[in-house]
Design a protein around this motif. Structure first.
Motif, mmCIF file in Angstrom:
data_model
loop_
_atom_site.group_PDB
_atom_site.id
_atom_site.type_symbol
_atom_site.label_atom_id
_atom_site.label_comp_id
_atom_site.label_asym_id
_atom_site.label_seq_id
_atom_site.Cartn_x
_atom_site.Cartn_y
_atom_site.Cartn_z
ATOM 1 N N PRO A 77 1.003 -0.758 0.254
ATOM 2 C CA PRO A 77 0.465 -0.032 0.416
ATOM 3 C C PRO A 77 1.294 1.675 0.028
ATOM 4 O O PRO A 77 0.827 2.455 -0.996
ATOM 5 C CB PRO A 77 -0.870 -0.047 1.282
ATOM 6 N N LEU A 78 2.362 1.358 0.718
ATOM 7 C CA LEU A 78 3.280 2.625 1.157
ATOM 8 C C LEU A 78 3.864 2.811 -0.775
ATOM 9 O O LEU A 78 3.607 3.794 -0.988
ATOM 10 C CB LEU A 78 4.045 2.177 1.937
ATOM 11 N N ILE A 79 4.249 1.376 -1.535
ATOM 12 C CA ILE A 79 4.715 1.893 -2.436
ATOM 13 C C ILE A 79 4.136 2.065 -3.605
ATOM 14 O O ILE A 79 4.110 2.841 -5.042
ATOM 15 C CB ILE A 79 5.406 0.555 -3.146
ATOM 16 N N ALA A 80 2.676 1.618 -3.648
ATOM 17 C CA ALA A 80 1.268 1.699 -4.984
ATOM 18 C C ALA A 80 0.913 3.214 -4.378
ATOM 19 O O ALA A 80 0.537 3.821 -5.303
ATOM 20 C CB ALA A 80 0.319 0.986 -4.336
ATOM 21 N N LEU A 81 1.738 4.339 -3.897
ATOM 22 C CA LEU A 81 1.138 5.925 -3.117
ATOM 23 C C LEU A 81 1.587 6.633 -4.373
ATOM 24 O O LEU A 81 3.265 6.557 -4.419
ATOM 25 C CB LEU A 81 1.330 6.357 -2.125
ATOM 26 N N ARG A 82 0.905 7.406 -4.872
ATOM 27 C CA ARG A 82 1.724 7.923 -6.316
ATOM 28 C C ARG A 82 1.430 9.110 -5.819
ATOM 29 O O ARG A 82 0.116 10.215 -7.097
ATOM 30 C CB ARG A 82 1.330 7.271 -8.070
ATOM 31 N N PRO A 83 1.900 10.146 -5.110
ATOM 32 C CA PRO A 83 1.299 11.544 -4.911
ATOM 33 C C PRO A 83 2.152 12.131 -5.472
ATOM 34 O O PRO A 83 2.985 12.571 -6.313
ATOM 35 C CB PRO A 83 1.601 12.037 -3.738
ATOM 36 N N SER A 84 0.535 12.871 -6.606
ATOM 37 C CA SER A 84 0.825 13.627 -8.015
ATOM 38 C C SER A 84 1.290 15.720 -7.315
ATOM 39 O O SER A 84 1.680 16.164 -8.203
ATOM 40 C CB SER A 84 -0.208 13.986 -8.481
ATOM 41 N N MET A 85 0.490 15.927 -6.143
ATOM 42 C CA MET A 85 1.058 16.991 -5.605
ATOM 43 C C MET A 85 0.095 16.759 -3.501
ATOM 44 O O MET A 85 -0.102 15.382 -3.230
ATOM 45 C CB MET A 85 -0.361 18.430 -5.758
ATOM 46 N N GLY A 86 1.052 17.380 -3.093
ATOM 47 C CA GLY A 86 0.856 17.500 -1.639
ATOM 48 C C GLY A 86 1.350 16.951 -0.780
ATOM 49 O O GLY A 86 0.962 15.300 0.011
ATOM 50 N N LEU A 87 2.873 15.981 -0.718
ATOM 51 C CA LEU A 87 3.133 14.959 -0.334
ATOM 52 C C LEU A 87 3.590 15.202 1.217
ATOM 53 O O LEU A 87 3.620 14.029 1.535
ATOM 54 C CB LEU A 87 4.552 15.132 -1.194
ATOM 55 N N SER A 88 3.223 16.293 1.661
ATOM 56 C CA SER A 88 3.481 16.143 3.399
ATOM 57 C C SER A 88 2.710 15.706 3.678
ATOM 58 O O SER A 88 2.215 15.292 4.592
ATOM 59 C CB SER A 88 3.790 17.669 3.446
#
Length: 580
Positions: free
Chosen positions: A54-65
């Motif tokens: 689940p952590l690796i599948a995250l693809r944040p395009s914005m708002g990483l913090s």
């Protein structure tokens, strides 16, 4: 800009933050749930293979913090579930511990995303493996003196054919393989096949190596079940009861033909062992008052029971040392004893009263043979963070005392760190066997145990790992004991050495040179692997002398990953500055 447009932009930003937090929260909860299933308590080890997904599948395009914040919140249930026992030791210390340990998953997401943005051509599987290895090594060996528990690979020790690669890359490296496999599963069947092939190749040294058996050693382990969650405050009558327990089971272990009997950490029922310290107690005429029931048991152990003018029973404070020496001499079997050690011990008598002082105190292991400690003692080198020392904080005594009074009243961090790796020589019918004895938390650290092995002056001598530990900290929460045993068990697989665990409240076990749990050959009053009970188990251990790649190379994959991740971040930042 029209006001309505500004309002819509602000609303859009708020909505974006909420979506980012929720996305991170879901991923964090997914990782937490899969980890709960994999680790002791439930123990379905196969879930460890997919827990990072689940952590690796995250693809944040914005708002990483904000995504990282959501992940941080989401993984907290896992750390609370695994560390709920801390509340009984330090209720004030539990919340900051949970918050700190939850940071690492969020840090992985930030690092993984940042590396991906700077170096988009790096395959997902490789990026996941490198970032995972970097974060696990940082939190396990560097930050706050390191906390190498609940690593991604730990549950896989229950399946030797999967964990065999640990003999080459260690627990940290196998965690990298798990993360790489998860990343590969998101990249397609071909990439998944390549990741599986890499795992298989790294497993070959462990799978194909032919054991080179040295001497066989029978080790008797005495489990005392002394409720000693916080050291100190051990009443004399309880010490006498423990002497009876140790005496009984040690003699039974001798009858079973044990070549070595191991007692748990700090289970020597006296206060001092060094001859000068014993003499100081004798010169001060220190005595322990006992109730009549304990006095009767003391007589059965051969101790001289005194009576004061009021008829109260007592024994000399130095009596436990004489008893231990007699036990060692009469059984004729070497005893590996966990005890407190003192340098410069003295008794002070003034207007305040009588008290003892020492230039330095240590958490130590002694080998008693023929009635005395015939070899140099081993002093614990790596103190337990927040159990025996406060990382960074202990440099300031006043600050340490303030925080102890707030979060752990009654505890005293007065133990010094040992300076030298010391091993013991054990004479057996099959030849000399070297015994290294990591104490408690030390066995969870690959570098510490490997350092003890390298510190032996008899390199190449058949070696046995004998971990002595006090797991009374965990109270009635056995999953903490199981996790400690699981993390320690990895040293057997990594170094190719058999391992024995002597734990005062359990779990006392033994493992072969491939990390596989061994069935006891004999026992009395205790079922192997049982917690919170007293008794004896004996194991026959074949000493494997072949060695492993991990034994010589150490944490080479994760150290390389930390260097790559740090360098990748720095170069990416420099390149981005140049483009600007």
């Amino acid at each position: 800009m029209p006001r309505g447009m500004r309002d819509r932009q602000r609303a859009g930003r708020r909505g974006g933050r909420v979506r980012s937090i929720v996305g991170g929260l879901v991923a964090g909860l997914g990782y937490a749930a899969l980890s709960v299933l994999a680790f002791p308590g439930i123990g379905l080890w196969a879930f460890a293979l997919v827990a990072p997904l689940p952590l690796i599948a995250l693809r944040p395009s914005m708002g990483l913090s904000w995504v990282a914040f959501g992940v941080w919140l989401g993984v907290m249930p896992f750390w609370l579930w695994t560390h709920i026992w801390v509340g009984s030791v330090s209720a004030a210390g539990l919340p900051p511990l949970i918050m700190l340990q939850s940071v690492w998953a969020a840090l992985f997401v930030v690092l993984h995303t940042a590396i991906g943005r700077s170096w988009p051509s790096v395959p997902l599987a490789a990026r996941a493996a490198v970032c995972w290895g970097a974060v696990e090594l940082f939190r396990g060996a560097i930050a706050f003196d390191g906390y190498p528990w609940y690593l991604a690979a730990h549950p896989l020790i229950n399946a030797w054919w999967i964990s065999a690669a640990g003999a080459t890359v260690g627990a940290y490296g196998l965690g990298m393989l798990v993360a790489g496999l998860c990343g590969a599963s998101l990249s397609g069947v071909r990439t998944l096949g390549v990741a599986a092939a890499v795992w298989a190749v790294l497993s070959l040294p462990g799978v194909l190596a032919t054991p080179v058996e040295g001497p066989s050693v029978r080790v008797g382990v005495v489990q005392t079940n002394v409720a000693q969650s916080v050291r100190g405050g051990w009443p004399p009558e309880d010490r006498v009861v423990t002497m009876g327990v140790l005496d009984r089971w040690t003699r039974d272990a001798t009858a079973l033909g044990s070549d070595l009997v191991v007692w748990p950490e700090t289970m020597f029922p006296g206060e001092v062992i060094e001859p000068d310290a014993v003499q100081a107690q004798v010169d001060a005429e220190l005595i322990w008052f006992l109730p009549d029931s304990a006095a009767a048991q003391a007589r059965e152990l051969g101790l001289n029971v005194l009576r004061d003018n009021n008829g109260r029973a007592a024994i000399w404070a130095a009596a436990p040392v004489a008893w231990l020496e007699w036990l060692s001499e009469s059984t004729g079997v070497p005893l590996l004893v966990g005890a407190a050690a003192h340098d410069g011990y003295r008794i002070i008598e003034d207007d305040v009263g009588i008290r003892d002082e020492a230039d330095a105190r240590f958490n130590s292991a002694y080998l008693f043979e023929g009635g005395d400690a015939s070899q140099a003692r081993y002093d614990k080198i790596r103190l337990t963070p927040f159990g025996e020392v406060m990382p960074y904080i202990s440099a300031w005594d006043t600050l340490e005392e303030l925080l102890l009074s707030f979060g752990a009243r009654g505890m005293a961090f007065d133990v010094e760190s040992g300076a030298n790796p010391v091993g013991f020589s054990l004479e057996t019918t099959g030849g000399v066997v070297r015994v290294i004895s990591p104490i408690c938390f030390e066995a969870t650290s690959p570098g510490v145990v490997r350092g003890l092995l390298a510190g032996s002056e008899h390199l190449g001598t058949p070696t046995l790992i004998a971990q002595i530990t006090n797991d009374g900290w965990f109270g009635r929460t056995d999953r903490g004991r199981e996790a400690h045993a699981q993390a320690s068990r990895w040293r057997a697989l990594e170094l190719g050495l058999p391992m024995i665990r002597a734990a005062n409240t359990g779990i006392s076990r033994a493992y072969d040179a491939r990390g596989r749990e061994l069935a006891p050959e004999a026992g009395e009053g205790l079922i192997a692997g049982e917690a919170r009970s007293e008794g004896l188990v004996a194991f026959d251990l074949a000493i494997d002398t072949r060695g492993t790649p991990q034994r010589w190379l150490g944490e080479w994959p994760s150290r390389g990953a930390l260097a790559l991740a740090t360098g990748g971040l720095a170069l990416g930042w420099i390149r981005k500055r140049g483009q600007r």
